[in-house]
Write an enzyme that holds these catalytic residues in place. Structure first.
Site, PDB file in Angstrom:
ATOM      1  N   HIS A   1       0.827  -1.219   0.000  1.00 21.64           N
ATOM      2  CA  HIS A   1       0.000   0.000   0.000  1.00 21.64           C
ATOM      3  C   HIS A   1       0.860   1.267   0.000  1.00 21.64           C
ATOM      4  O   HIS A   1       0.460   2.298   0.536  1.00 21.64           O
ATOM      5  CB  HIS A   1      -0.999  -0.011   1.168  1.00 21.64           C
ATOM      6  CG  HIS A   1      -2.095  -1.017   0.981  1.00 21.64           C
ATOM      7  ND1 HIS A   1      -3.207  -0.762   0.220  1.00 21.64           N
ATOM      8  CD2 HIS A   1      -2.220  -2.292   1.421  1.00 21.64           C
ATOM      9  CE1 HIS A   1      -3.985  -1.846   0.214  1.00 21.64           C
ATOM     10  NE2 HIS A   1      -3.403  -2.786   0.918  1.00 21.64           N
TER      11      HIS A   1
ATOM     12  N   ASP B   1       2.520   1.993  -3.134  1.00 21.36           N
ATOM     13  CA  ASP B   1       2.701   2.404  -4.544  1.00 21.36           C
ATOM     14  C   ASP B   1       1.866   3.624  -4.917  1.00 21.36           C
ATOM     15  O   ASP B   1       2.354   4.549  -5.558  1.00 21.36           O
ATOM     16  CB  ASP B   1       2.494   1.231  -5.534  1.00 21.36           C
ATOM     17  CG  ASP B   1       1.134   0.548  -5.492  1.00 21.36           C
ATOM     18  OD1 ASP B   1       0.324   0.871  -4.589  1.00 21.36           O
ATOM     19  OD2 ASP B   1       0.889  -0.310  -6.365  1.00 21.36           O
TER      20      ASP B   1
ATOM     21  N   SER C   1     -11.672 -17.548 -22.917  1.00 20.36           N
ATOM     22  CA  SER C   1     -10.907 -17.848 -21.708  1.00 20.36           C
ATOM     23  C   SER C   1     -11.080 -19.318 -21.365  1.00 20.36           C
ATOM     24  O   SER C   1     -12.206 -19.792 -21.181  1.00 20.36           O
ATOM     25  CB  SER C   1     -11.407 -16.986 -20.540  1.00 20.36           C
ATOM     26  OG  SER C   1     -11.002 -17.589 -19.319  1.00 20.36           O
TER      27      SER C   1
ATOM     28  N   GLY D   1      -8.045 -14.308  -8.272  1.00 18.46           N
ATOM     29  CA  GLY D   1      -8.622 -13.694  -7.068  1.00 18.46           C
ATOM     30  C   GLY D   1      -7.900 -14.049  -5.784  1.00 18.46           C
ATOM     31  O   GLY D   1      -8.452 -13.919  -4.702  1.00 18.46           O
TER      32      GLY D   1
ATOM     33  N   GLY E   1      -4.962 -12.655  -4.855  1.00 19.81           N
ATOM     34  CA  GLY E   1      -4.032 -11.600  -4.470  1.00 19.81           C
ATOM     35  C   GLY E   1      -2.651 -11.768  -5.086  1.00 19.81           C
ATOM     36  O   GLY E   1      -1.670 -11.219  -4.600  1.00 19.81           O
ATOM     37  N   LEU E   2      -2.556 -12.545  -6.174  1.00 18.01           N
ATOM     38  CA  LEU E   2      -1.266 -12.721  -6.851  1.00 18.01           C
ATOM     39  C   LEU E   2      -1.285 -12.013  -8.202  1.00 18.01           C
ATOM     40  O   LEU E   2      -0.513 -12.327  -9.096  1.00 18.01           O
ATOM     41  CB  LEU E   2      -0.953 -14.213  -7.019  1.00 18.01           C
ATOM     42  CG  LEU E   2      -0.833 -14.986  -5.695  1.00 18.01           C
ATOM     43  CD1 LEU E   2      -0.645 -16.482  -5.954  1.00 18.01           C
ATOM     44  CD2 LEU E   2       0.330 -14.460  -4.847  1.00 18.01           C
TER      45      LEU E   2
ATOM     46  N   SER F   1      -3.539 -11.859 -10.722  1.00 13.21           N
ATOM     47  CA  SER F   1      -3.984 -12.511 -11.955  1.00 13.21           C
ATOM     48  C   SER F   1      -4.517 -11.451 -12.922  1.00 13.21           C
ATOM     49  O   SER F   1      -4.362 -11.583 -14.139  1.00 13.21           O
ATOM     50  CB  SER F   1      -5.056 -13.555 -11.654  1.00 13.21           C
ATOM     51  OG  SER F   1      -6.148 -12.963 -10.976  1.00 13.21           O
ATOM     52  N   SER F   2      -5.113 -10.373 -12.395  1.00 10.64           N
ATOM     53  CA  SER F   2      -5.686  -9.378 -13.310  1.00 10.64           C
ATOM     54  C   SER F   2      -4.588  -8.595 -14.036  1.00 10.64           C
ATOM     55  O   SER F   2      -4.704  -8.348 -15.233  1.00 10.64           O
ATOM     56  CB  SER F   2      -6.662  -8.449 -12.587  1.00 10.64           C
ATOM     57  OG  SER F   2      -6.027  -7.767 -11.552  1.00 10.64           O
TER      58      SER F   2
ATOM     59  N   ASP G   1       1.621  -3.818  -9.695  1.00 10.23           N
ATOM     60  CA  ASP G   1       1.319  -5.119 -10.291  1.00 10.23           C
ATOM     61  C   ASP G   1       1.616  -5.135 -11.793  1.00 10.23           C
ATOM     62  O   ASP G   1       2.178  -6.091 -12.326  1.00 10.23           O
ATOM     63  CB  ASP G   1      -0.153  -5.486 -10.051  1.00 10.23           C
ATOM     64  CG  ASP G   1      -0.509  -5.468  -8.572  1.00 10.23           C
ATOM     65  OD1 ASP G   1       0.411  -5.436  -7.743  1.00 10.23           O
ATOM     66  OD2 ASP G   1      -1.708  -5.475  -8.262  1.00 10.23           O
TER      67      ASP G   1
HETATM   68  C1  GLA Z   1      -3.090  -4.266  -5.006  1.00 10.07           C
HETATM   69  C2  GLA Z   1      -2.893  -3.117  -5.991  1.00 10.07           C
HETATM   70  C3  GLA Z   1      -1.446  -2.607  -5.965  1.00 10.07           C
HETATM   71  C4  GLA Z   1      -0.987  -2.317  -4.545  1.00 10.07           C
HETATM   72  C5  GLA Z   1      -1.318  -3.483  -3.612  1.00 10.07           C
HETATM   73  C6  GLA Z   1      -1.032  -3.160  -2.161  1.00 10.07           C
HETATM   74  O1  GLA Z   1      -2.360  -5.372  -5.424  1.00 10.07           O
HETATM   75  O2  GLA Z   1      -3.221  -3.526  -7.299  1.00 10.07           O
HETATM   76  O3  GLA Z   1      -1.320  -1.469  -6.783  1.00 10.07           O
HETATM   77  O4  GLA Z   1      -1.534  -1.119  -4.073  1.00 10.07           O
HETATM   78  O5  GLA Z   1      -2.683  -3.872  -3.702  1.00 10.07           O
HETATM   79  O6  GLA Z   1       0.321  -2.969  -1.962  1.00 10.07           O
END
Ligand code: GLA
Length: 385
Positions: free
Chosen positions: A34, A36, A67, A121, A123-124, A126-127, A171
């Site tokens: 958090h 960036d 997909s 989904g 938190g790695l 994927s999007s 990301d």
């Molecule tokens: C998500 C957001 C990133 C970053 C993180 C937290 O992954 O896409 O830009 O803010 O949360 O570090």
């Protein structure tokens, strides 16, 4: 590569043209959470899981995209885009195409076939791997040489406008610029990137997946971002030169923190502390100082849990269990929070015991079998054959 063989197998049923192949990875963030979108520092690495896109141009102005993960085909019209923010996977595809068109690229229509082994989904990112792989494919089909930095920025814009997440640049940047064997220190103000070798002999990066995603994640993300902006506005009354939280050091922050109301004060305290921890972690990695890395990752997690308040019981439990296992040099939540994954540094000789302990204790306490992936720092987006 599982995703690669999937698209190659499926392609002949999808199109008669010969495809070109592109891929972009997911990521795990080692530290710098958090920060960036506050112009700060992050230290992510690309993981060995990616979204693969097979692509061929079409004669019309349509994008026909299938997909494998969702087993769904859609037909998008480049001249007549949908509204975006519909909560569907093709928001990212359409968003990417539209942002690239707006930025002046002459995109042809295209047939696209997608498969991804980045857990969706979790938190790695994927999007981001979807945005960057599709963006690279479309850009390359246009006949222009892709500019990776512009591609990453276009991915972020697509995420803001077509998915409704006001994300930072981490990301998309790591998906574009990841390098095997390295983490990347990204200065999210200048967008300068420094390679940070992950030279920790006998230590593996292990991602543990809570397998939960709380509904709060996207709305609270935008709230946190607004709270940071509020903090900056209030601090500007006594520090007019301040532009972003990045501009303030820890000591200086302690002198002015009283001017801020709660919860804005603790949000800002997290960001200021996390920027300092990220730079310290880069030094510690350079020295191979595992004790210091463990300390910094522990502080980062506590700060995200108590000050930024983006953790959740499942993430805290995984970190707590990792703290009881032997041979662990750090464990913290990674990514946006409210579910998703932890990142752990684990001595190779203790990997089996680590897996066993995490899996047994987490499933006993939650009734959920966690995902456990040993990964290594990998390369960024590329065309391949
Ligand atoms: C998500 C957001 C990133 C970053 C993180 C937290 O992954 O896409 O830009 O803010 O949360 O570090």
């Amino acid at each position: 590569m599982a995703a690669r063989s999937e698209v190659l197998q499926e392609w002949p049923h999808f199109s008669k043209e010969a495809p070109r192949l592109f891929a972009a990875p997911g990521r795990v963030n080692l530290i710098g959470e958090h920060t960036d979108y506050n112009d700060g520092f992050v230290l992510p690495m690309a993981i060995d899981r990616r979204t693969v896109v097979a692509a061929a141009p079409r004669q019309d102005r349509k994008i026909r995209v299938h997909s494998r993960n969702f087993n769904e085909t859609v037909l998008l019209d480049l001249e007549n885009p949908g509204s975006g923010c519909r909560g569907v996977w093709w928001d990212y595809v359409e968003g990417m195409a539209q942002v690239l068109l707006e930025r002046g690229l002459k995109l042809p229509g295209a047939d696209l076939l997608l498969a991804s082994d980045v857990p969706i989904g979790a938190g790695l990112s994927s999007s981001a791997s979807l945005e960057i792989s599709v963006g690279l494919a479309l850009w390359s089909l246009s006949g222009q040489p892709p500019d990776m930095r512009q591609l990453a920025l276009a991915g972020q814009a697509a995420e803001h406008r077509y998915a409704g997440n006001r994300c930072g640049i981490m990301d998309q940047f790591i998906a574009a610029f990841g390098r095997p064997g390295n983490a990347l220190l990204i200065d999210c103000r200048s967008l300068d990137v420094r390679l940070v070798p992950m030279a920790l002999p006998g230590v593996q990066v292990v991602v543990c997946d809570t397998r939960v995603k709380h509904a709060l994640s996207s709305s609270e993300y935008n709230v946190r971002r607004a709270e940071c902006e509020q903090g900056v506005r209030q601090l500007q009354e006594s520090m007019p030169e301040l532009k972003m939280l990045r501009d303030i050091g820890w000591k200086q922050f302690l002198e002015v923190a009283d001017q801020l109301p709660e919860p804005v004060r603790r949000r800002c305290r997290h960001v200021v502390g996390e920027n300092a921890r990220t730079l310290s972690a880069v030094d510690a990695l350079g020295r191979g100082d595992l004790g210091e890395i463990r300390r910094l990752m522990g502080e980062s997690h506590r700060s995200l849990r108590d000050d930024y308040q983006v953790s959740c019981p499942e993430l805290d439990l995984l970190v707590e269990i990792a703290g009881t296992a032997e041979g662990v040099y750090g464990s913290r939540m990674t990514g946006g929070g409210f579910g998703g994954c932890t990142v752990n540094l684990v001595e190779t000789g203790h990997l089996d015991a680590f897996r066993e302990t995490i899996s047994r204790t987490y499933s006993r306490k939650t009734g959920i079998e966690p995902g456990i992936h040993v990964t290594s720092p990998s390369g960024g987006a590329a065309e391949f054959s």
